[in-house]
Scaffold this motif. Sequence first.
Motif, PDB file in Angstrom:
ATOM      1  N   ASP A  95      27.423  28.034  28.001  1.00 50.00           N
ATOM      2  CA  ASP A  95      28.795  27.618  28.296  1.00 50.00           C
ATOM      3  C   ASP A  95      29.021  26.168  27.886  1.00 50.00           C
ATOM      4  O   ASP A  95      30.084  25.805  27.376  1.00 50.00           O
ATOM      5  CB  ASP A  95      29.095  27.788  29.785  1.00 50.00           C
ATOM      6  CG  ASP A  95      29.135  29.252  30.212  1.00 50.00           C
ATOM      7  OD1 ASP A  95      29.310  30.114  29.336  1.00 50.00           O
ATOM      8  OD2 ASP A  95      28.984  29.508  31.416  1.00 50.00           O
ATOM      9  N   GLU A 112      34.269  23.763  21.368  1.00 50.56           N
ATOM     10  CA  GLU A 112      35.720  23.805  21.512  1.00 50.56           C
ATOM     11  C   GLU A 112      36.333  22.408  21.410  1.00 50.56           C
ATOM     12  O   GLU A 112      37.465  22.242  20.949  1.00 50.56           O
ATOM     13  CB  GLU A 112      36.097  24.441  22.855  1.00 50.56           C
ATOM     14  CG  GLU A 112      35.811  25.928  22.961  1.00 50.56           C
ATOM     15  CD  GLU A 112      36.735  26.767  22.105  1.00 50.56           C
ATOM     16  OE1 GLU A 112      37.865  26.315  21.835  1.00 50.56           O
ATOM     17  OE2 GLU A 112      36.329  27.870  21.688  1.00 50.56           O
ATOM     18  N   GLU A 118      29.362  25.995  24.136  1.00 47.26           N
ATOM     19  CA  GLU A 118      30.673  26.501  23.738  1.00 47.26           C
ATOM     20  C   GLU A 118      31.771  25.479  24.035  1.00 47.26           C
ATOM     21  O   GLU A 118      32.679  25.281  23.218  1.00 47.26           O
ATOM     22  CB  GLU A 118      30.974  27.809  24.459  1.00 47.26           C
ATOM     23  CG  GLU A 118      32.292  28.451  24.035  1.00 47.26           C
ATOM     24  CD  GLU A 118      32.551  29.781  24.704  1.00 47.26           C
ATOM     25  OE1 GLU A 118      33.634  30.357  24.479  1.00 47.26           O
ATOM     26  OE2 GLU A 118      31.679  30.252  25.449  1.00 47.26           O
ATOM     27  N   ALA A 119      31.668  24.814  25.178  1.00 45.38           N
ATOM     28  CA  ALA A 119      32.663  23.799  25.526  1.00 45.38           C
ATOM     29  C   ALA A 119      32.637  22.635  24.538  1.00 45.38           C
ATOM     30  O   ALA A 119      33.692  22.136  24.110  1.00 45.38           O
ATOM     31  CB  ALA A 119      32.417  23.294  26.943  1.00 45.38           C
TER      32      ALA A 119
END
Length: 398
Positions: free
Chosen positions: A303, A310, A306-307
């Motif tokens: 996570d 992004e 992925e953050a």
Amino acid sequence: PTGHPRALEHAMEKVSLVDKYVSDTGRIYLTGIQALVRLMLVQRRRDLAAGLNTAGFVSGYRGSPLGGLDEALWQAESQLGAHHVVFTPGVNEELAATAVWGTQQLELTGGSNYDGVFALWYGKGPGVDRCGDVFKHMNHAGTAPHGGVLLVAGDDHGAYSSTLPHQSDHVFSACMIPMLYPCNVQEYLDLGLHAWAMSRFSGCAVGFKALADTVESSASVDADPFRLKIVYPQAFAMPQQGLNTRLSTDTLGMQARAQEALMQDYKIYAAIAYARANRLNRTMIDSPQARLGIIASGKSYLDVLEALEELGIDTQGAADIGIRVYKVAMPWPLEPDGIREFAQGLDEILVVEEKRQIVEYQLKEQLYNWREDVRPRVIGKFDEKGEWVNQRGDWLLS
């Protein structure tokens, strides 16, 4: 297929559904469930290569997200049999755990055909709760030097198939059982092998957090059964009789106190030494002038990546703006030397973990009396003022 080079057609003709269990070259496609099945076969092959004639034993009780594991084991019966692995599903979680515990006592009774039995227990998160008594006694009694115990807990953080959200971290901690947390299918194999090696070295059973998000996923993994290089700590000071299971003529009370002393003074520190020697927890993204550190394990680590993606922050971008990322494969007990190396120079550490915190508590304890002049702020579920930073889920109650 028409139009494909003959070499490719020939290669495709050799592809089989059992390749995921028997192939030892190239890459194979596995689910997390299938990786747990293959793990047993890989351990047997690695032991044979090391000159050990071992066997495997699996027992547990089905429940999502591990509801399909028994079916996968039955489907792989011929492969398991060829590798001397026995699967006996439990009537319930406690009986399965007791059977697993029994495999570690074979050498004490004599007459075994094997040098040891590596064992795997599996169960849904609530099954971990039910087995607390068995797990505590198993863990304190010890594992066999050529056996080892892996306890796979199917956790359901989102209560997708449970009456309550569930995490097993704190139950394993209460039982003094080290816990590993894989983030993907490849790590089901790698950390599974580490778990048995750690169990043999430390005498502890080892917990293994199988979250629905990972065990129900699939991926291409390295098929080489010998890709993982395991290091046993050489400097760890072992007690005279070692850490593994043993016969005792002590009275019951004395034996229980001796087992506790062995656990508190040696076994849990042996697990920490193993984690340190094999760098189970390590810095994945670094910066020469890091000021912000991020710590995550298992799914939370993915996570975090992925953050960052992004936000448009790649490895170089993180280095430029001073971000350091630490991946924890063993959330409990948290290995302190690696954490303190990671914390050097940081102003603040953000701990990203699901559900009730376990890394954050240990991190604060390990840094508190370390170096006050460079002690970083630690935030996670609570900020630097002690305020809760997560949504409490009040919207669910409205």
